[in-house]
Design an enzyme around this catalytic site. Structure first.
Site, PDB file in Angstrom:
ATOM      1  N   TYR A 337       0.861  -1.227  -0.038  1.00 32.90           N
ATOM      2  CA  TYR A 337      -0.069  -0.064   0.014  1.00 32.90           C
ATOM      3  C   TYR A 337       0.827   1.292   0.259  1.00 32.90           C
ATOM      4  O   TYR A 337       0.956   1.933  -0.767  1.00 32.90           O
ATOM      5  CB  TYR A 337      -0.770  -0.094   1.352  1.00 32.90           C
ATOM      6  CG  TYR A 337      -1.333   1.325   1.689  1.00 32.90           C
ATOM      7  CD1 TYR A 337      -2.437   1.926   1.005  1.00 32.90           C
ATOM      8  CD2 TYR A 337      -1.153   1.967   2.893  1.00 32.90           C
ATOM      9  CE1 TYR A 337      -3.042   3.050   1.204  1.00 32.90           C
ATOM     10  CE2 TYR A 337      -1.890   2.909   3.303  1.00 32.90           C
ATOM     11  CZ  TYR A 337      -2.690   3.450   2.491  1.00 32.90           C
ATOM     12  OH  TYR A 337      -3.376   4.669   2.968  1.00 32.90           O
ATOM     13  N   LYS A 341       1.466   4.028  -3.162  1.00 32.41           N
ATOM     14  CA  LYS A 341       1.159   5.559  -2.735  1.00 32.41           C
ATOM     15  C   LYS A 341       2.543   6.277  -3.158  1.00 32.41           C
ATOM     16  O   LYS A 341       2.310   7.288  -3.639  1.00 32.41           O
ATOM     17  CB  LYS A 341       0.633   5.621  -1.248  1.00 32.41           C
ATOM     18  CG  LYS A 341      -0.432   4.785  -1.210  1.00 32.41           C
ATOM     19  CD  LYS A 341      -1.619   5.621  -1.498  1.00 32.41           C
ATOM     20  CE  LYS A 341      -2.385   6.631  -1.081  1.00 32.41           C
ATOM     21  NZ  LYS A 341      -3.574   7.255  -1.582  1.00 32.41           N
TER      22      LYS A 341
END
Ligand code: NAP
Length: 416
Positions: A337, A341
């Site tokens: 994640y 990002k």
């Protein structure tokens, strides 16, 4: 001025607005875990003492002694006081208008992704409550058609408890008011032109002033290809669309404080440039002569998509999850994640050209503080399982570094 800069803002309570405190485990600073749990414990003790005092009639409040006619209990008075204070605060903010956000938002047209998610929902409520004369708010939502998107707006956004205050304010006309502002747009960050119908895309490009990208895949160990598609390529697609918008004033991208990866100590927020990585930064700080490969974002995307085709159907999901974790760790990020990002931020930086970009990096977002309703939160995730099980007395042990630091921020939004 905005057009030549990428503004990166970390959302932590004042005074830590620009500095990010990072602990030895890479998690930002707000208070020590030890102190945090102790405070919770004290609060719980206090609550139970108050309850005992009430039930045993041990104490009669001054107000009760002074006026037996004033038969409102302490809790109600506290609630009334709280409401009054909140109303005064809101009035004061409207009157003073802080740095002018309310004035700026009036009449502006928004395009927002992630509206069915936790963060954007609160933002939308706040805008509609404090600036009712805002322009239209286009909401890009995954749905099979416009009716289904509208249905999602109703069930997942405006009919939720969060919108209770707005329902009270507008009474019978609340649906009319909300639906005059919120416009469903069928779309998907993972599709070209954001999956939007050409007609509506053109209309939005002509009208929109502010774009907010809060849409994201927040699963920490998602398949690498899936996470890349939403969190790294998604912002690029959105930025390409932003370039067609004729009167765009702001492209606001929501990232996360944890793109700081395993950085340690106090770190100043700085943008990521293509090729950067936490591991490279660490290697350079330990020995500037050590060569460390540049992070090749396009290369990562190509490898992930090729790999997903190479695996058999029955193992592809598991393998791609492991692959993401492995690639993230090899570049100094803790999970897929935050890795994807961080790469999303790099792509925005490299492709923004003249687009006025702001990237915000909140830490762990917890419930509302007082408005629109105290303690509102959606689902049980992030820190919540820990807090809930501790409060219920079910968490008897939790192995931590007692000097470790946790970093949370309330979703309570105040205009400045
Ligand atoms: N919550 C936190 O504690 C926290 C902390 C730091 C940063 N952030 C950042 O804040 C932002 C919002 O987080 P959140 O907590 O609100 O996340 P969330 O509750 O998981 O919501 C994610 C939203 O993104 C939408 N979305 C996912 N994939 C999409 C796609 N392909 N196309 C269009 N929309 C898509 C989801 O739509 P569906 O409902 O259709 O799936 C949902 O509305 C994220 O960028 C996250 O990184 C959150």
């Amino acid at each position: 001025m905005l057009s030549s800069l990428v503004h990166i803002v970390t959302i932590v309570p004042p005074p830590m607005v620009t500095l990010k405190h990072i602990s030895s485990n890479g998690i930002g600073s707000r208070c020590c875990m030890e102190n945090f749990l102790e405070k919770k414990k004290e609060n719980l003790k206090l609550c139970s003492t108050n309850k005992k005092m009430k039930s045993g009639n041990v104490k009669v409040s001054v107000r009760e002694q002074v006026s037996p006619l004033f038969n409102v209990d302490n809790k109600e008075v506290a609630t009334l006081n709280g409401k009054l204070q909140e109303q005064l605060r809101e009035r004061e903010m409207v009157l003073t208008d802080g740095i002018g956000i309310v004035r700026f938002i009036k009449g502006k047209v928004f395009l927002i992704t992630g509206a069915t998610g936790f963060l954007a929902k609160v933002l939308i409520e706040k805008i509609l409550r404090t600036v009712p004369d805002v322009g239209k708010i286009y909401l890009l939502i995954k749905a099979k058609d416009k009716d289904a998107a509208l249905q999602r707006i109703q069930t997942e956004i405006i009919n939720t408890e969060l919108f209770k205050r707005l329902r009270q304010t507008h009474g019978k006309s609340h649906q009319k008011f909300l639906l005059s502002k919120l416009v469903p747009v069928v779309g998907n960050l993972c599709e070209s032109n954001l999956g939007m119908d050409m007609g509506i895309a053109d209309k939005i490009a002509n009208e929109v002033d502010i774009i907010i990208n809060s849409g994201c895949n927040t699963t920490f160990d998602e398949r690498f290809d899936v996470s890349l598609n939403t969190n790294t390529l998604g912002p690029c697609r959105f930025l390409s669309f932003a370039k067609t918008c004729r009167k765009l004033k702001l492209f606001l991208h929501v990232s996360t404080a944890y793109v700081n990866g395993e950085r340690q100590g106090i770190a100043l927020e700085k943008p990521f440039y293509k090729g950067d990585s936490i591991a490279r930064e660490k290697a350079a700080s330990e020995n500037p002569m050590t060569p460390f490969p540049l992070l090749d974002v396009e290369g990562e995307v190509k490898m992930a998509f090729d790999a997903s085709k190479a695996f058999q159907d029955n193992i592809v999901a598991k393998e791609m999850k492991e692959y993401g974790q492995q690639r993230a760790r090899s570049y100094g990020w803790q999970d897929t994640y935050v890795f994807t990002k961080a790469m999303g931020e790099m792509m925005i930086d490299s492709q923004r050209e003249e687009i006025p970009v702001v990237i915000i990096r909140p830490s762990v977002i917890e419930s509302t503080y007082s408005e629109p309703i105290p303690g509102w939160i959606e689902g049980i995730r992030m820190l919540d399982p820990l807090l809930v099980s501790y409060a219920k007395g079910q968490l008897t042990g939790f192995p931590i570094d007692a000097k470790g630091i946790i970093d949370t921020v309330s979703i309570f939004l105040r205009h400045a």
